[in-house]
Design a protein around this motif. Structure first.
Motif, PDB file in Angstrom:
ATOM      1  N   LYS A  62      38.569  35.398  41.926  1.00 30.53           N
ATOM      2  CA  LYS A  62      39.308  36.636  41.672  1.00 30.53           C
ATOM      3  C   LYS A  62      40.747  36.401  42.125  1.00 30.53           C
ATOM      4  CE  LYS A  62      35.730  39.411  40.718  1.00 30.53           C
ATOM      5  NZ  LYS A  62      34.991  38.798  39.676  1.00 30.53           N
ATOM      6  N   VAL A  63      41.712  36.772  41.283  1.00 31.62           N
ATOM      7  CA  VAL A  63      43.123  36.545  41.578  1.00 31.62           C
ATOM      8  C   VAL A  63      43.950  37.797  41.295  1.00 31.62           C
ATOM      9  CG1 VAL A  63      43.063  34.054  41.136  1.00 31.62           C
ATOM     10  CG2 VAL A  63      43.560  35.611  39.261  1.00 31.62           C
ATOM     11  N   ILE A  64      45.125  37.841  41.915  1.00 34.57           N
ATOM     12  CA  ILE A  64      46.128  38.850  41.612  1.00 34.57           C
ATOM     13  C   ILE A  64      47.261  38.119  40.910  1.00 34.57           C
ATOM     14  CG2 ILE A  64      47.753  40.516  42.574  1.00 34.57           C
ATOM     15  CD1 ILE A  64      45.849  40.760  44.986  1.00 34.57           C
ATOM     16  N   TYR A  65      47.753  38.692  39.802  1.00 30.45           N
ATOM     17  CA  TYR A  65      48.794  38.032  39.031  1.00 30.45           C
ATOM     18  C   TYR A  65      49.988  38.966  38.840  1.00 30.45           C
ATOM     19  CZ  TYR A  65      46.939  40.670  35.056  1.00 30.45           C
ATOM     20  OH  TYR A  65      46.523  41.679  34.221  1.00 30.45           O
ATOM     21  N   SER A  66      51.133  38.398  38.489  1.00 32.63           N
ATOM     22  CA  SER A  66      52.343  39.181  38.228  1.00 32.63           C
ATOM     23  C   SER A  66      52.094  40.141  37.077  1.00 32.63           C
ATOM     24  CB  SER A  66      53.510  38.270  37.876  1.00 32.63           C
ATOM     25  OG  SER A  66      53.842  37.455  38.959  1.00 32.63           O
ATOM     26  N   LYS A  67      52.582  41.340  37.228  1.00 30.30           N
ATOM     27  CA  LYS A  67      52.264  42.421  36.296  1.00 30.30           C
ATOM     28  C   LYS A  67      52.633  42.136  34.834  1.00 30.30           C
ATOM     29  CE  LYS A  67      51.995  47.322  36.434  1.00 30.30           C
ATOM     30  NZ  LYS A  67      50.928  47.753  37.260  1.00 30.30           N
ATOM     31  N   TYR A  68      53.798  41.566  34.577  1.00 28.38           N
ATOM     32  CA  TYR A  68      54.243  41.367  33.196  1.00 28.38           C
ATOM     33  C   TYR A  68      54.201  39.907  32.762  1.00 28.38           C
ATOM     34  CZ  TYR A  68      55.711  46.124  33.906  1.00 28.38           C
ATOM     35  OH  TYR A  68      55.711  47.458  34.194  1.00 28.38           O
ATOM     36  N   ALA A  69      53.354  39.112  33.380  1.00 27.69           N
ATOM     37  CA  ALA A  69      53.277  37.682  33.084  1.00 27.69           C
ATOM     38  C   ALA A  69      52.178  37.393  32.057  1.00 27.69           C
ATOM     39  CB  ALA A  69      52.992  36.909  34.359  1.00 27.69           C
ATOM     40  N   GLY A  70      52.321  36.290  31.360  1.00 26.90           N
ATOM     41  CA  GLY A  70      51.275  35.797  30.483  1.00 26.90           C
ATOM     42  C   GLY A  70      51.273  36.396  29.094  1.00 26.90           C
ATOM     43  N   SER A  71      50.381  35.878  28.271  1.00 19.66           N
ATOM     44  CA  SER A  71      50.201  36.344  26.894  1.00 19.66           C
ATOM     45  C   SER A  71      48.752  36.765  26.715  1.00 19.66           C
ATOM     46  CB  SER A  71      50.517  35.230  25.901  1.00 19.66           C
ATOM     47  OG  SER A  71      51.866  34.849  26.034  1.00 19.66           O
ATOM     48  N   GLU A  72      48.560  37.999  26.272  1.00 17.62           N
ATOM     49  CA  GLU A  72      47.194  38.511  26.077  1.00 17.62           C
ATOM     50  C   GLU A  72      46.709  38.104  24.685  1.00 17.62           C
ATOM     51  OE1 GLU A  72      45.349  42.862  25.885  1.00 17.62           O
ATOM     52  OE2 GLU A  72      46.247  42.361  27.822  1.00 17.62           O
ATOM     53  N   VAL A  73      45.474  37.591  24.633  1.00 21.22           N
ATOM     54  CA  VAL A  73      44.868  37.116  23.397  1.00 21.22           C
ATOM     55  C   VAL A  73      43.446  37.649  23.331  1.00 21.22           C
ATOM     56  CG1 VAL A  73      44.220  35.051  22.104  1.00 21.22           C
ATOM     57  CG2 VAL A  73      46.197  34.983  23.590  1.00 21.22           C
ATOM     58  N   GLU A  74      42.974  37.960  22.126  1.00 24.72           N
ATOM     59  CA  GLU A  74      41.585  38.383  21.969  1.00 24.72           C
ATOM     60  C   GLU A  74      40.792  37.256  21.322  1.00 24.72           C
ATOM     61  OE1 GLU A  74      38.964  41.948  19.972  1.00 24.72           O
ATOM     62  OE2 GLU A  74      41.058  42.309  20.475  1.00 24.72           O
ATOM     63  N   MET A  75      39.708  36.847  22.007  1.00 21.96           N
ATOM     64  CA  MET A  75      38.839  35.787  21.503  1.00 21.96           C
ATOM     65  C   MET A  75      37.393  36.235  21.620  1.00 21.96           C
ATOM     66  SD  MET A  75      40.443  32.235  22.790  1.00 21.96           S
ATOM     67  CE  MET A  75      39.239  31.440  21.759  1.00 21.96           C
ATOM     68  N   ASP A  76      36.659  36.144  20.532  1.00 18.97           N
ATOM     69  CA  ASP A  76      35.248  36.525  20.509  1.00 18.97           C
ATOM     70  C   ASP A  76      35.045  37.943  21.035  1.00 18.97           C
ATOM     71  OD1 ASP A  76      34.722  33.957  19.578  1.00 18.97           O
ATOM     72  OD2 ASP A  76      34.297  33.186  21.589  1.00 18.97           O
ATOM     73  N   GLY A  77      35.970  38.840  20.723  1.00 18.03           N
ATOM     74  CA  GLY A  77      35.849  40.227  21.143  1.00 18.03           C
ATOM     75  C   GLY A  77      36.250  40.496  22.585  1.00 18.03           C
ATOM     76  N   GLU A  78      36.687  39.481  23.312  1.00 17.69           N
ATOM     77  CA  GLU A  78      37.113  39.639  24.706  1.00 17.69           C
ATOM     78  C   GLU A  78      38.606  39.392  24.811  1.00 17.69           C
ATOM     79  OE1 GLU A  78      34.796  38.137  28.113  1.00 17.69           O
ATOM     80  OE2 GLU A  78      33.683  37.062  26.565  1.00 17.69           O
ATOM     81  N   LYS A  79      39.294  40.224  25.603  1.00 20.66           N
ATOM     82  CA  LYS A  79      40.716  40.022  25.838  1.00 20.66           C
ATOM     83  C   LYS A  79      40.900  39.145  27.067  1.00 20.66           C
ATOM     84  CE  LYS A  79      42.417  44.215  23.755  1.00 20.66           C
ATOM     85  NZ  LYS A  79      43.151  45.471  23.957  1.00 20.66           N
ATOM     86  N   VAL A  80      41.682  38.077  26.901  1.00 16.12           N
ATOM     87  CA  VAL A  80      42.013  37.181  28.008  1.00 16.12           C
ATOM     88  C   VAL A  80      43.523  37.022  28.061  1.00 16.12           C
ATOM     89  CG1 VAL A  80      39.821  35.910  27.967  1.00 16.12           C
ATOM     90  CG2 VAL A  80      41.735  35.105  26.586  1.00 16.12           C
ATOM     91  N   ILE A  81      44.017  36.534  29.194  1.00 18.33           N
ATOM     92  CA  ILE A  81      45.440  36.314  29.375  1.00 18.33           C
ATOM     93  C   ILE A  81      45.662  34.838  29.704  1.00 18.33           C
ATOM     94  CG2 ILE A  81      47.471  36.908  30.744  1.00 18.33           C
ATOM     95  CD1 ILE A  81      46.046  39.583  31.368  1.00 18.33           C
ATOM     96  N   VAL A  82      46.562  34.200  28.956  1.00 22.99           N
ATOM     97  CA  VAL A  82      46.964  32.821  29.249  1.00 22.99           C
ATOM     98  C   VAL A  82      48.249  32.946  30.065  1.00 22.99           C
ATOM     99  CG1 VAL A  82      47.619  30.584  28.317  1.00 22.99           C
ATOM    100  CG2 VAL A  82      45.957  32.005  27.096  1.00 22.99           C
ATOM    101  N   ILE A  83      48.219  32.406  31.290  1.00 29.81           N
ATOM    102  CA  ILE A  83      49.288  32.640  32.255  1.00 29.81           C
ATOM    103  C   ILE A  83      49.688  31.338  32.925  1.00 29.81           C
ATOM    104  CG2 ILE A  83      47.657  33.177  34.111  1.00 29.81           C
ATOM    105  CD1 ILE A  83      49.508  35.413  35.010  1.00 29.81           C
ATOM    106  N   LYS A  84      50.951  31.230  33.318  1.00 24.47           N
ATOM    107  CA  LYS A  84      51.394  30.060  34.077  1.00 24.47           C
ATOM    108  C   LYS A  84      50.813  30.130  35.483  1.00 24.47           C
ATOM    109  CE  LYS A  84      55.821  29.437  31.812  1.00 24.47           C
ATOM    110  NZ  LYS A  84      57.275  29.474  32.003  1.00 24.47           N
ATOM    111  N   TYR A  85      50.492  28.990  36.040  1.00 23.71           N
ATOM    112  CA  TYR A  85      49.927  28.924  37.397  1.00 23.71           C
ATOM    113  C   TYR A  85      50.865  29.574  38.412  1.00 23.71           C
ATOM    114  CZ  TYR A  85      48.105  26.967  41.723  1.00 23.71           C
ATOM    115  OH  TYR A  85      47.603  26.820  42.990  1.00 23.71           O
ATOM    116  N   GLN A  86      52.173  29.431  38.221  1.00 19.57           N
ATOM    117  CA  GLN A  86      53.159  29.983  39.150  1.00 19.57           C
ATOM    118  C   GLN A  86      53.151  31.512  39.160  1.00 19.57           C
ATOM    119  OE1 GLN A  86      53.789  27.642  36.881  1.00 19.57           O
ATOM    120  NE2 GLN A  86      54.464  25.861  38.022  1.00 19.57           N
ATOM    121  N   ASP A  87      52.605  32.157  38.122  1.00 18.38           N
ATOM    122  CA  ASP A  87      52.564  33.617  38.060  1.00 18.38           C
ATOM    123  C   ASP A  87      51.342  34.207  38.753  1.00 18.38           C
ATOM    124  OD1 ASP A  87      54.978  33.899  36.721  1.00 18.38           O
ATOM    125  OD2 ASP A  87      54.046  33.607  34.756  1.00 18.38           O
TER     126      ASP A  87
END
Length: 93
Positions: A62-87
């Motif tokens: 479980k992680v906490i990430y920067s609020k406006y970081a990453g790109s949200e993508v939907e795959m197989d009906g699930e929303k995921v976020i691809v984010i830089k490790y630094q965020d």
């Protein structure tokens, strides 16, 4: 879902907050603040094998990430976020 991030990136999935307050009041979706708590789904091989960055992260953490970081993508009906490790801000637990 089979996703493999590239570069120094991590794939995370948001963890939804409770819809009920501590006193038992049910909150509608419009009153909820967006959570920045997530679960790690995948970590790039490049990041795991990086010699200069010590990655203290595992899938299902479980992680906490920067609020406006990453790109949200939907795959197989699930929303995921691809984010830089630094965020990523913190690991919970």
């Amino acid at each position: 879902m089979n996703i493999r991030p590239l570069g120094e990136r991590v794939v995370i999935k948001k963890v939804e907050k409770e819809n009920v307050t501590a006193s038992g009041i049910v909150l509608p979706d419009t009153a909820k603040e967006e959570s920045n708590l997530a679960e790690v789904v995948a970590i790039s091989e490049e990041l795991l094998n990086h010699k200069e960055i010590k990655v203290d992260l595992k899938v299902k953490d479980k992680v906490i990430y920067s609020k406006y970081a990453g790109s949200e993508v939907e795959m197989d009906g699930e929303k995921v976020i691809v984010i830089k490790y630094q965020d990523l801000l913190a690991v919970i637990g």
